[in-house]
Design an enzyme around this catalytic site. Structure first.
Site, PDB file in Angstrom:
ATOM      1  N   ASP A  38       0.836  -1.208   0.000  1.00 31.59           N
ATOM      2  CA  ASP A  38       0.000   0.000   0.000  1.00 31.59           C
ATOM      3  C   ASP A  38       0.870   1.256   0.000  1.00 31.59           C
ATOM      4  O   ASP A  38       1.973   1.251   0.555  1.00 31.59           O
ATOM      5  CB  ASP A  38      -0.904  -0.034   1.245  1.00 31.59           C
ATOM      6  CG  ASP A  38      -2.058   0.936   1.132  1.00 31.59           C
ATOM      7  OD1 ASP A  38      -2.274   1.503   0.041  1.00 31.59           O
ATOM      8  OD2 ASP A  38      -2.755   1.140   2.152  1.00 31.59           O
ATOM      9  N   ARG A  42       0.215   7.641  -2.718  1.00 32.00           N
ATOM     10  CA  ARG A  42       0.789   8.710  -1.888  1.00 32.00           C
ATOM     11  C   ARG A  42       2.257   8.967  -2.238  1.00 32.00           C
ATOM     12  O   ARG A  42       2.720  10.095  -2.217  1.00 32.00           O
ATOM     13  CB  ARG A  42       0.640   8.365  -0.397  1.00 32.00           C
ATOM     14  CG  ARG A  42      -0.713   8.774   0.159  1.00 32.00           C
ATOM     15  CD  ARG A  42      -1.004   8.086   1.455  1.00 32.00           C
ATOM     16  NE  ARG A  42      -1.378   6.690   1.241  1.00 32.00           N
ATOM     17  CZ  ARG A  42      -1.428   5.781   2.203  1.00 32.00           C
ATOM     18  NH1 ARG A  42      -1.135   6.121   3.434  1.00 32.00           N
ATOM     19  NH2 ARG A  42      -1.810   4.553   1.932  1.00 32.00           N
ATOM     20  N   ARG A  51      -0.528   8.958 -10.187  1.00 34.89           N
ATOM     21  CA  ARG A  51      -0.601   7.766  -9.325  1.00 34.89           C
ATOM     22  C   ARG A  51       0.062   6.545  -9.982  1.00 34.89           C
ATOM     23  O   ARG A  51       0.686   5.736  -9.316  1.00 34.89           O
ATOM     24  CB  ARG A  51      -2.064   7.444  -9.010  1.00 34.89           C
ATOM     25  CG  ARG A  51      -2.751   8.455  -8.109  1.00 34.89           C
ATOM     26  CD  ARG A  51      -4.201   8.073  -7.905  1.00 34.89           C
ATOM     27  NE  ARG A  51      -4.317   6.718  -7.369  1.00 34.89           N
ATOM     28  CZ  ARG A  51      -4.178   6.416  -6.083  1.00 34.89           C
ATOM     29  NH1 ARG A  51      -3.945   7.365  -5.199  1.00 34.89           N
ATOM     30  NH2 ARG A  51      -4.290   5.179  -5.685  1.00 34.89           N
ATOM     31  N   HIS A  55       2.612   3.111  -8.945  1.00 36.77           N
ATOM     32  CA  HIS A  55       2.419   1.671  -9.198  1.00 36.77           C
ATOM     33  C   HIS A  55       3.629   1.094  -9.944  1.00 36.77           C
ATOM     34  O   HIS A  55       4.052  -0.026  -9.706  1.00 36.77           O
ATOM     35  CB  HIS A  55       1.137   1.430 -10.004  1.00 36.77           C
ATOM     36  CG  HIS A  55      -0.108   1.831  -9.252  1.00 36.77           C
ATOM     37  ND1 HIS A  55      -0.334   1.466  -7.946  1.00 36.77           N
ATOM     38  CD2 HIS A  55      -1.188   2.565  -9.621  1.00 36.77           C
ATOM     39  CE1 HIS A  55      -1.497   1.951  -7.549  1.00 36.77           C
ATOM     40  NE2 HIS A  55      -2.031   2.630  -8.538  1.00 36.77           N
ATOM     41  N   GLU A  85     -12.325  -4.953  -4.982  1.00 35.88           N
ATOM     42  CA  GLU A  85     -12.876  -3.596  -4.794  1.00 35.88           C
ATOM     43  C   GLU A  85     -12.109  -2.558  -5.627  1.00 35.88           C
ATOM     44  O   GLU A  85     -12.597  -1.447  -5.841  1.00 35.88           O
ATOM     45  CB  GLU A  85     -12.821  -3.180  -3.317  1.00 35.88           C
ATOM     46  CG  GLU A  85     -13.825  -3.905  -2.418  1.00 35.88           C
ATOM     47  CD  GLU A  85     -13.477  -5.374  -2.183  1.00 35.88           C
ATOM     48  OE1 GLU A  85     -12.271  -5.694  -2.067  1.00 35.88           O
ATOM     49  OE2 GLU A  85     -14.398  -6.211  -2.168  1.00 35.88           O
ATOM     50  N   TRP A  87     -11.649  -2.255  -8.659  1.00 34.65           N
ATOM     51  CA  TRP A  87     -12.259  -1.875  -9.948  1.00 34.65           C
ATOM     52  C   TRP A  87     -12.926  -0.509  -9.849  1.00 34.65           C
ATOM     53  O   TRP A  87     -13.233   0.117 -10.863  1.00 34.65           O
ATOM     54  CB  TRP A  87     -13.298  -2.913 -10.390  1.00 34.65           C
ATOM     55  CG  TRP A  87     -12.714  -4.258 -10.662  1.00 34.65           C
ATOM     56  CD1 TRP A  87     -12.809  -5.355  -9.857  1.00 34.65           C
ATOM     57  CD2 TRP A  87     -11.940  -4.672 -11.800  1.00 34.65           C
ATOM     58  NE1 TRP A  87     -12.139  -6.427 -10.420  1.00 34.65           N
ATOM     59  CE2 TRP A  87     -11.604  -6.035 -11.614  1.00 34.65           C
ATOM     60  CE3 TRP A  87     -11.497  -4.030 -12.963  1.00 34.65           C
ATOM     61  CZ2 TRP A  87     -10.845  -6.756 -12.536  1.00 34.65           C
ATOM     62  CZ3 TRP A  87     -10.742  -4.757 -13.884  1.00 34.65           C
ATOM     63  CH2 TRP A  87     -10.433  -6.095 -13.663  1.00 34.65           C
ATOM     64  N   LEU A 149      10.848 -20.590  -4.238  1.00 36.01           N
ATOM     65  CA  LEU A 149       9.791 -19.709  -3.732  1.00 36.01           C
ATOM     66  C   LEU A 149       8.551 -19.703  -4.632  1.00 36.01           C
ATOM     67  O   LEU A 149       8.674 -19.625  -5.856  1.00 36.01           O
ATOM     68  CB  LEU A 149      10.340 -18.269  -3.657  1.00 36.01           C
ATOM     69  CG  LEU A 149       9.308 -17.196  -3.315  1.00 36.01           C
ATOM     70  CD1 LEU A 149       9.108 -17.109  -1.806  1.00 36.01           C
ATOM     71  CD2 LEU A 149       9.741 -15.833  -3.855  1.00 36.01           C
ATOM     72  N   ARG A 206       1.907  -4.982   6.154  1.00 36.42           N
ATOM     73  CA  ARG A 206       1.194  -3.949   5.395  1.00 36.42           C
ATOM     74  C   ARG A 206       1.989  -2.656   5.470  1.00 36.42           C
ATOM     75  O   ARG A 206       2.383  -2.223   6.553  1.00 36.42           O
ATOM     76  CB  ARG A 206      -0.222  -3.710   5.927  1.00 36.42           C
ATOM     77  CG  ARG A 206      -0.932  -2.632   5.107  1.00 36.42           C
ATOM     78  CD  ARG A 206      -2.407  -2.515   5.373  1.00 36.42           C
ATOM     79  NE  ARG A 206      -2.987  -1.618   4.372  1.00 36.42           N
ATOM     80  CZ  ARG A 206      -4.238  -1.646   3.963  1.00 36.42           C
ATOM     81  NH1 ARG A 206      -5.063  -2.524   4.460  1.00 36.42           N
ATOM     82  NH2 ARG A 206      -4.684  -0.798   3.056  1.00 36.42           N
ATOM     83  N   GLU A 225       1.194 -13.471  12.423  1.00 38.40           N
ATOM     84  CA  GLU A 225       1.769 -12.300  13.082  1.00 38.40           C
ATOM     85  C   GLU A 225       1.646 -11.120  12.110  1.00 38.40           C
ATOM     86  O   GLU A 225       1.877 -11.284  10.911  1.00 38.40           O
ATOM     87  CB  GLU A 225       3.250 -12.541  13.407  1.00 38.40           C
ATOM     88  CG  GLU A 225       3.481 -13.635  14.409  1.00 38.40           C
ATOM     89  CD  GLU A 225       2.896 -13.304  15.780  1.00 38.40           C
ATOM     90  OE1 GLU A 225       2.928 -12.127  16.186  1.00 38.40           O
ATOM     91  OE2 GLU A 225       2.406 -14.236  16.442  1.00 38.40           O
TER      92      GLU A 225
HETATM   93  C1  FPP Z   1      -2.215   0.147  -3.275  1.00 32.36           C
HETATM   94  O1  FPP Z   1      -1.664   1.440  -3.174  1.00 32.36           O
HETATM   95  C2  FPP Z   1      -1.631  -0.525  -4.413  1.00 32.36           C
HETATM   96  C3  FPP Z   1      -2.333  -1.162  -5.402  1.00 32.36           C
HETATM   97  C4  FPP Z   1      -3.797  -1.251  -5.447  1.00 32.36           C
HETATM   98  C5  FPP Z   1      -1.632  -1.755  -6.555  1.00 32.36           C
HETATM   99  C6  FPP Z   1      -0.442  -2.538  -6.141  1.00 32.36           C
HETATM  100  C7  FPP Z   1       0.319  -2.943  -7.323  1.00 32.36           C
HETATM  101  C8  FPP Z   1       1.655  -3.006  -7.348  1.00 32.36           C
HETATM  102  C9  FPP Z   1       2.526  -2.705  -6.204  1.00 32.36           C
HETATM  103  C10 FPP Z   1       2.348  -3.469  -8.556  1.00 32.36           C
HETATM  104  C11 FPP Z   1       2.068  -4.907  -8.733  1.00 32.36           C
HETATM  105  C12 FPP Z   1       2.967  -5.525  -9.667  1.00 32.36           C
HETATM  106  C13 FPP Z   1       2.668  -6.613 -10.363  1.00 32.36           C
HETATM  107  C14 FPP Z   1       3.715  -7.246 -11.135  1.00 32.36           C
HETATM  108  C15 FPP Z   1       1.316  -7.202 -10.413  1.00 32.36           C
HETATM  109  P1  FPP Z   1      -2.619   2.670  -3.389  1.00 32.36           P
HETATM  110  O2  FPP Z   1      -2.713   2.972  -4.831  1.00 32.36           O
HETATM  111  O3  FPP Z   1      -3.936   2.411  -2.722  1.00 32.36           O
HETATM  112  O4  FPP Z   1      -1.844   3.803  -2.628  1.00 32.36           O
HETATM  113  P2  FPP Z   1      -2.479   5.005  -1.815  1.00 32.36           P
HETATM  114  O5  FPP Z   1      -3.208   4.390  -0.642  1.00 32.36           O
HETATM  115  O6  FPP Z   1      -1.285   5.786  -1.399  1.00 32.36           O
HETATM  116  O7  FPP Z   1      -3.388   5.749  -2.740  1.00 32.36           O
END
Ligand code: FPP
Length: 258
Positions: A38, A42, A51, A55, A85, A87, A149, A206, A225
């Site tokens: 997460d 931000r 944003r 990612h 959610e 989407w 893994l 998290r 944990e």
């Molecule tokens: C949440 O942060 C993040 C996501 C919903 C997307 C997570 C995806 C990745 C880390 C990349 C995944 C990579 C692959 C290869 C599938 P947020 O956007 O909710 O952040 P915010 O709370 O700061 O707005």
């Protein structure tokens, strides 16, 4: 001169990291680590970037985390990449996230194969764009004989739907005589979930300072944990993962006993 100092600092940091890894390996390593990644949005906002830049940076952290998890001997790494959610987000953001598996696997699949990593996915495949699913299925196929893994992407995953679907399937199996109420216990219930082949997570991480589960593995995390950090996912690095594992190693897990 500056470059030389930088090189020396990097070498010094990697040798500190190597020592730390060896130290941590002396104590039990969590078999299954699950991460709610997460804070991408931000991270981008702090830099006045869109944003999706967050990612993209987050995707690079997936690679580093996977490599370290593999090196540590973690058996399963489950990453919450997209929830049922998610989407609700703007279309351009959803489209972008759905392209990330292709980009990630397009770039790093050879490295995953070489490092004996198996790629898996849990979530509702039906709603995924064809290109997303194709990239994941190709990676699953090419890594299916690896036994290192397991990199398990939770993609279009939602725990409540997963549980509801398990209940519906159990009712149907009970009607058809495949399952009797007398046989139903926690283990059988778990076998109806998308995680049937995995042990429950030992450690949940998290990032970004949010202290909630957001519909992630609600049944499976019963005795895990938890480790929360304010660090935003794109800033999460090897040292943070090692810190989480060190904290895990100091915890006493009692599973309801004394
Ligand atoms: C949440 O942060 C993040 C996501 C919903 C997307 C997570 C995806 C990745 C880390 C990349 C995944 C990579 C692959 C290869 C599938 P947020 O956007 O909710 O952040 P915010 O709370 O700061 O707005």
């Amino acid at each position: 001169m500056l470059n030389k100092i930088r090189l020396w600092k990097n070498q010094n940091n990697s040798s500190i990291l190597r020592d730390k890894i060896e130290e941590i390996k002396k104590s039990p390593i969590p078999e299954h680590v699950a991460i709610i990644m997460d804070g991408n949005g931000r991270w981008a906002k702090k830099r006045a970037l869109p944003r999706i830049a967050g990612h993209h940076e987050g995707m690079k952290v997936v690679r580093k985390t996977t490599m370290l998890a593999n090196n540590l001997g973690i058996k399963t790494l489950t990453l919450y990449a997209f929830s049922t959610e998610n989407w609700k987000r703007p279309k351009n953001e959803v489209d972008y996230i759905m392209k990330l598996p292709e980009e990630f696997l397009g770039t790093f699949l050879p490295e995953l194969v070489e490092n004996n990593v198996q790629v898996k996915m849990m979530g509702y495949k039906n709603q995924l764009p064809v290109h997303t699913l194709r990239a994941i299925e190709k990676a699953m196929e090419e890594t299916k004989n690896n036994d290192g893994l397991v990199l398990n992407f939770a993609l279009n995953y939602g725990s409540r739907s997963e549980i509801m679907d398990a209940v519906k399937q159990m009712i149907s199996d009970s009607k058809s005589g495949k399952l009797s109420e007398a046989d139903l216990d926690e283990q059988v219930f778990s076998s109806y979930l998308m995680t049937a082949e995995f042990p429950d997570p030992d450690l949940l991480i998290r990032t970004s300072g949010e202290i909630r589960l957001s519909n992630f593995m609600l049944w499976q995390l019963a005795y895990s944990e938890f480790w929360f950090t304010d660090v935003l996912w794109p800033d999460f690095n090897e040292e943070h993962l090692l810190e989480a594992i060190e904290v895990f190693q100091k915890r006493q897990r009692r599973f309801g006993g004394i």
